[in-house]
Design a protein around this motif. Sequence first.
Motif, PDB file in Angstrom:
ATOM      1  N   LEU A  13       0.698  -1.240  -0.018  1.00 12.16           N
ATOM      2  CA  LEU A  13      -0.212  -0.023   0.072  1.00 12.16           C
ATOM      3  C   LEU A  13       0.800   1.062   0.049  1.00 12.16           C
ATOM      4  N   LYS A  14       1.919   1.380   0.731  1.00 13.90           N
ATOM      5  CA  LYS A  14       2.742   2.413   0.871  1.00 13.90           C
ATOM      6  C   LYS A  14       3.421   2.858  -0.403  1.00 13.90           C
ATOM      7  N   ASN A  16       2.485   1.796  -3.469  1.00 13.68           N
ATOM      8  CA  ASN A  16       1.385   1.671  -4.558  1.00 13.68           C
ATOM      9  C   ASN A  16       0.125   2.286  -4.308  1.00 13.68           C
ATOM     10  N   ALA A  17       0.077   3.406  -3.346  1.00 12.94           N
ATOM     11  CA  ALA A  17      -1.061   3.915  -2.920  1.00 12.94           C
ATOM     12  C   ALA A  17      -1.862   4.662  -4.173  1.00 12.94           C
ATOM     13  N   ALA A  18      -1.129   5.174  -5.131  1.00 10.96           N
ATOM     14  CA  ALA A  18      -2.373   5.726  -6.241  1.00 10.96           C
ATOM     15  C   ALA A  18      -2.670   4.518  -6.979  1.00 10.96           C
ATOM     16  N   GLU A  19      -2.163   3.553  -7.251  1.00 10.47           N
ATOM     17  CA  GLU A  19      -2.389   2.589  -8.291  1.00 10.47           C
ATOM     18  C   GLU A  19      -3.426   1.849  -7.288  1.00 10.47           C
ATOM     19  N   VAL A  20      -3.424   1.462  -6.143  1.00  9.45           N
ATOM     20  CA  VAL A  20      -4.273   0.752  -5.153  1.00  9.45           C
ATOM     21  C   VAL A  20      -5.619   1.614  -5.501  1.00  9.45           C
ATOM     22  N   LEU A  21      -5.610   2.932  -5.114  1.00  5.25           N
ATOM     23  CA  LEU A  21      -6.732   3.614  -5.457  1.00  5.25           C
ATOM     24  C   LEU A  21      -7.523   3.669  -6.309  1.00  5.25           C
ATOM     25  N   LEU A  22      -6.785   3.664  -7.383  1.00  6.67           N
ATOM     26  CA  LEU A  22      -7.476   3.497  -8.752  1.00  6.67           C
ATOM     27  C   LEU A  22      -7.886   2.308  -9.164  1.00  6.67           C
ATOM     28  N   ASP A  23      -7.293   1.074  -8.685  1.00  5.52           N
ATOM     29  CA  ASP A  23      -7.906  -0.433  -8.690  1.00  5.52           C
ATOM     30  C   ASP A  23      -9.078  -0.291  -7.988  1.00  5.52           C
ATOM     31  N   ALA A  25     -11.516   1.870  -7.103  1.00  8.14           N
ATOM     32  CA  ALA A  25     -12.485   2.669  -7.839  1.00  8.14           C
ATOM     33  C   ALA A  25     -12.964   1.615  -9.019  1.00  8.14           C
ATOM     34  N   GLU A  26     -11.769   1.167  -9.405  1.00  9.15           N
ATOM     35  CA  GLU A  26     -12.280   0.399 -10.823  1.00  9.15           C
ATOM     36  C   GLU A  26     -13.054  -0.902 -10.359  1.00  9.15           C
ATOM     37  N   ARG A  27     -12.505  -1.617  -9.582  1.00  7.45           N
ATOM     38  CA  ARG A  27     -12.814  -3.144  -9.271  1.00  7.45           C
ATOM     39  C   ARG A  27     -14.096  -2.885  -8.209  1.00  7.45           C
ATOM     40  N   ARG A  28     -14.071  -1.891  -7.500  1.00 11.16           N
ATOM     41  CA  ARG A  28     -15.323  -1.695  -6.362  1.00 11.16           C
ATOM     42  C   ARG A  28     -15.175  -3.075  -5.246  1.00 11.16           C
ATOM     43  N   GLU A  29     -13.821  -3.467  -5.186  1.00  9.07           N
ATOM     44  CA  GLU A  29     -13.840  -4.520  -4.157  1.00  9.07           C
ATOM     45  C   GLU A  29     -13.020  -4.168  -2.992  1.00  9.07           C
ATOM     46  N   PRO A  30     -13.202  -4.488  -1.803  1.00  7.80           N
ATOM     47  CA  PRO A  30     -12.248  -3.972  -0.668  1.00  7.80           C
ATOM     48  C   PRO A  30     -11.234  -4.697  -0.686  1.00  7.80           C
ATOM     49  N   LEU A  31     -10.077  -4.178  -0.203  1.00  9.72           N
ATOM     50  CA  LEU A  31      -8.789  -4.657  -0.014  1.00  9.72           C
ATOM     51  C   LEU A  31      -8.379  -4.733   1.529  1.00  9.72           C
ATOM     52  N   VAL A  32      -7.805  -6.084   1.718  1.00  9.40           N
ATOM     53  CA  VAL A  32      -7.457  -6.238   3.168  1.00  9.40           C
ATOM     54  C   VAL A  32      -5.985  -5.783   3.273  1.00  9.40           C
ATOM     55  N   ILE A  33      -5.546  -5.165   4.402  1.00  3.58           N
ATOM     56  CA  ILE A  33      -4.262  -4.796   4.265  1.00  3.58           C
ATOM     57  C   ILE A  33      -3.463  -5.491   5.787  1.00  3.58           C
ATOM     58  N   ILE A  43      -9.746  -1.419   3.238  1.00  7.18           N
ATOM     59  CA  ILE A  43      -9.989  -0.228   2.630  1.00  7.18           C
ATOM     60  C   ILE A  43     -11.012  -0.469   1.294  1.00  7.18           C
ATOM     61  N   GLN A  44     -11.593   0.699   1.020  1.00  6.22           N
ATOM     62  CA  GLN A  44     -12.672   0.595  -0.008  1.00  6.22           C
ATOM     63  C   GLN A  44     -12.814   1.821  -0.663  1.00  6.22           C
ATOM     64  N   ASP A  45     -13.562   1.886  -1.896  1.00 10.80           N
ATOM     65  CA  ASP A  45     -13.471   3.174  -2.607  1.00 10.80           C
ATOM     66  C   ASP A  45     -14.778   3.758  -2.079  1.00 10.80           C
ATOM     67  N   ILE A  46     -15.013   4.989  -2.150  1.00 10.77           N
ATOM     68  CA  ILE A  46     -15.802   5.804  -1.626  1.00 10.77           C
ATOM     69  C   ILE A  46     -17.311   5.506  -2.121  1.00 10.77           C
TER      70      ILE A  46
END
Length: 91
Positions: A13-14, A16-23, A25-33, A43-46
Amino acid sequence: MRYSSQVKPISYLKANAAEVLLDLAERREPLVITQNGEAKAVIQDIASYEQTRETLALLKILALGNQEVEAGRVTPATEVISRLRAKRVIR
């Protein structure tokens, strides 16, 4: 949805933060850190977050309504309609 593909260490995450945020928003699936091998955050898109909050609010309203029904605190629809007509809310 398989969460196993959506698990990343905090170092990812640290870096690739920008890429993670784009992903997100695109996939609309949460990411477990994870941190030190343990799941620590999700984390998930807004848009997904807002949709989840709205869904939870509706479920809470339904649960409260069910509690009212179970407690016998109900009014027949015909009575409610009559009251509203008397106040000229319904024509």
